[in-house]
Design a protein around this motif. Structure first.
Motif, mmCIF file in Angstrom:
data_model
loop_
_atom_site.group_PDB
_atom_site.id
_atom_site.type_symbol
_atom_site.label_atom_id
_atom_site.label_comp_id
_atom_site.label_asym_id
_atom_site.label_seq_id
_atom_site.Cartn_x
_atom_site.Cartn_y
_atom_site.Cartn_z
ATOM 1 N N THR A 9 -5.822 9.227 3.453
ATOM 2 C CA THR A 9 -7.070 7.888 4.028
ATOM 3 C C THR A 9 -6.197 6.622 2.943
ATOM 4 N N TYR A 10 -5.589 6.737 1.387
ATOM 5 C CA TYR A 10 -4.946 5.425 1.235
ATOM 6 C C TYR A 10 -3.096 5.396 0.943
ATOM 7 N N TRP A 11 -3.149 6.564 0.893
ATOM 8 C CA TRP A 11 -1.648 6.901 1.374
ATOM 9 C C TRP A 11 -0.256 7.234 1.630
ATOM 10 N N GLU A 12 -0.764 7.294 3.324
ATOM 11 C CA GLU A 12 -0.011 7.648 3.864
ATOM 12 C C GLU A 12 0.895 7.158 4.629
ATOM 13 N N ARG A 13 0.287 5.575 5.082
ATOM 14 C CA ARG A 13 0.393 4.816 5.597
ATOM 15 C C ARG A 13 2.120 3.989 5.263
ATOM 16 N N TYR A 14 1.825 4.032 4.037
ATOM 17 C CA TYR A 14 2.776 3.550 3.492
ATOM 18 C C TYR A 14 3.576 4.716 2.144
ATOM 19 N N ALA A 15 3.645 5.587 2.854
ATOM 20 C CA ALA A 15 4.141 7.095 2.168
ATOM 21 C C ALA A 15 5.399 7.270 1.437
ATOM 22 N N GLU A 16 6.230 6.131 2.458
ATOM 23 C CA GLU A 16 7.599 6.239 2.414
ATOM 24 C C GLU A 16 7.726 5.266 1.118
ATOM 25 N N GLN A 17 6.845 4.057 1.011
ATOM 26 C CA GLN A 17 6.774 3.106 -0.329
ATOM 27 C C GLN A 17 6.530 3.778 -1.125
#
Length: 651
Positions: free
Chosen positions: A491-499
């Protein structure tokens, strides 16, 4: 609204006199930027620790943080005992105002005795540190006492808003495996007693023989109505807690000990149990309350109008204010019982100096007319705050002029259940605030606006829109979703997981000065002919029209444009509904304020908007109406009947 020069002022610098005496100055930003860990250690140092920490932040297990590693403290001791031991036992902690007109002043010494009694009785019930307790209560003093008693014993509380249905309560009780529910016989709502214990029974028996974790139900007598009774399980507060010893020794818990679970709605429909721990959470709640509200212990009277069923009530009624030795008002009822003067009578009665509420309520006050606050002496107010959603510039200016006598600074605060405490806000002695802007992250907080790929949006002559992300951990951050760490990461970390960034789910824009404006949920961003338009922006443009008190906007599917904008507006008391002529005016206003692309497809004048008890507009349900679907769950609405009025307006 009358035309004044202030209406066209772009920013409001702090009054020099206010700035001189303010708790916060610009050096806070410098100290935080120079050494973030040292800055947060300094803030944590405002609390009482039984055992010092060995490390400020351990981020090796990201996205799960450990703050103030090895440190030990007791949250309730920090909120109550230490003030009594420091000689402030006679200071009023809570001016409690009941809806029917009964009231009570509770000093810090009284509060300590009550919390100790409750802690002693909960221990007698066999509850142990780490157990979960559900609190399902209106705004009565025992609700706050219950939260603090849980914190004192290391019991993790889950406060369930008293307006939620039995089904919603059962979901939360089952998810947290709560051993105890604390509730009241009933609650006052506009002069009528609504049953609450009955809802608890309905929740517990809802699934027939399906077992639940609840061993006891502890009931406070509030409205004196008959309650269903289960012998051996149900107990009265006045027979148990009230008879317990007022002495209790608090013990220290690890900084990462779970303090509370608070459920927030998820896109999938299953509520997410947001988990907050002790040391970091209390540090940031106390730090933000002290600096954002410029609170002076022993001098100010503070009033946050939220309910403890929401995170605002946790952080800015219970934990932050009490840790800072605040004298505060707690009001049980609705703003218009017995009439629309109630809030201002309370401000007058107690000399409220700091007033923190939701934009929805400000717009409601606008709709009722400024004659109502004008009938009262509000000269004690020196600072105003807003929380829960972006505040539109028109409401911001009205709030300052009418409630703040044209001089009180407004702190427009952005934060979430998940962040635990305020993240972005003006500092009242430092910031030249702009109506409707959240401005900049607080000292010690790092947030940025990025595009889909995670590149920071470029500042130019014009505004730059993107997504709001938090790119550094912060002390009061959530530590996970109860029982579902996978969902937490997704929910909270996947979208910008790389960063390694936290995505807040909100859109934001930076203006040409680099100041931040929150545009609302990304799922409240409409895509009209390929253009991203925020519902908040269109609502703000509509409310800019002198005849509109409040507006709610949704994107409804449209065969031509992908989404069409559908608006529902409430008119001010003075405005006349001229039918098609008014709709034309409103459409023109939106075209002028934003762009012809943002012109609504439909505008409906309605008598009321569907709201939850916390004042949130249920746009999901408006979307159902706009798209002609069957309505989803309406159980959390104050008045489910508003849809009949909305439907007839569309017809």
């Amino acid at each position: 609204m009358t035309d004044t020069t202030a209406d066209h002022t772009d920013s409001y610098p702090p009054n020099p006199e206010f700035a001189t005496a303010a708790n916060a100055d610009a050096s806070l930003y410098q100290r935080a930027a120079a050494d973030r860990d040292a800055f947060w250690a300094e803030q944590a140092g405002r609390l009482h620790w039984d055992q010092p920490w060995t490390q400020v932040l351990d981020w090796r297990d990201a996205p799960v943080a450990k703050w103030f590693v090895d440190g030990k403290l007791n949250v309730a001791y920090n909120c109550v005992d230490r003030h009594v031991l420091d000689g402030h036992g006679d200071q009023v902690a809570i001016h409690w105002e009941g809806e029917p007109g009964d009231s009570k002043d509770i000093t810090y010494r009284d509060l300590l005795a009550e919390v100790s009694r409750a802690a002693n009785y909960l221990t007698e019930l066999g509850l142990e540190a780490g157990d979960r307790v559900a609190i399902y209560m209106p705004m009565v003093p025992e609700a706050i006492v219950s939260m603090l008693a849980c914190a004192r014993l290391g019991l993790t509380h889950s406060v369930v808003f008293a307006g939620f249905s039995p089904t919603a309560l059962r979901q939360r009780v089952d998810d947290a495996s709560a051993r105890l529910i604390i509730t009241t016989d009933g609650q006052w709502r506009r002069g009528k007693s609504a049953p609450l214990k009955e809802a608890v029974d309905e929740a517990l028996y809802a699934h027939g023989d399906v077992p639940h974790s609840v061993e006891h139900v502890l009931i406070v007598r509030r409205t004196n109505i008959e309650v269903p009774w289960t012998e051996g399980r149900d107990v009265w507060w006045h027979d148990t807690v009230a008879q317990a010893s007022p002495d209790h020794q608090a013990q220290a818990f690890d900084a990462e000990h779970p303090l509370f679970i608070l459920y927030t709605s998820g896109t999938t429909g299953k509520p997410k149990g947001i988990l907050h721990t002790s040391g970091g959470y209390l540090t940031q709640a106390a730090y933000t309350h002290h600096n954002v509200f410029d609170h002076k212990p022993g001098h100010d009277v503070y009033w946050c109008t939220a309910d403890i069923g929401w995170v605002t009530g946790h952080s800015y009624i219970v934990y932050g204010p009490l840790a800072n030795r605040t004298t505060q008002v707690v009001y049980e009822g609705t703003p218009n019982f017995p009439d629309e003067h109630r809030h201002w009578q309370i401000v007058e009665k107690y000399g409220v100096s700091i007033y923190y509420t939701a934009p929805t309520l400000v717009r409601t006050f606008m709709k009722w007319g400024k004659e109502i606050p004008a009938a009262h002496d509000l000269s004690s107010i020196r600072l105003l705050g807003s929380v829960g959603e972006p505040i539109n510039p028109e409401a911001w200016r009205w709030y300052r002029e009418v409630i703040g006598a044209g001089s009180a600074p407004i702190v427009d605060t952005w934060w979430q259940t998940e962040t635990g405490a305020i993240m972005i806000s003006p500092l009242p002695g430092v910031t030249a605030a702009k109506p409707g802007a959240a401005m900049t992250p607080l000292p010690g907080i790092s947030a940025t606006v990025v595009d889909e790929e995670g590149k920071p949006v470029q500042l130019g002559e014009t505004e730059a829109n993107g997504y709001l992300v938090l790119d550094q951990p912060w002390p009061s951050m959530l530590r996970g979703i109860w029982g579902d760490m996978e969902r937490y990461r997704a929910t909270y970390w996947e979208r910008y997981a790389e960063q390694g960034w936290y995505f807040a789910g909100d859109g934001a824009k930076l203006d040409a000065d680099g100041d931040l404006w929150v545009l609302g949920r990304v799922d409240d961003v409409m895509n009209v002919s390929g253009h991203r338009i925020s519902t908040a922006e269109v609502e703000s443009a509509l409310v800019g029209h002198s005849g509109v008190a409040e507006a709610a906007v949704v994107g409804a599917s449209d065969n031509t444009t992908g989404q069409g904008i559908v608006a529902f507006v409430i008119l001010t008391a003075e405005a006349q509904d001229t039918g098609a002529a008014l709709v034309d005016e409103l459409e023109a206003e939106v075209s002028r304020e934003i762009s012809p692309i943002a012109r609504p497809r439909e505008i409906h004048v309605v008598p009321e908007l569907p709201k939850t008890r916390s004042g949130k507009i249920m746009r999901r349900l408006l979307r159902d109406v706009a798209e002609g679907r069957e309505l989803g769950d309406t159980s959390t609405l104050v008045d489910p009947n508003v849809f009949e009025a909305i439907r007839s307006s569309r017809a």
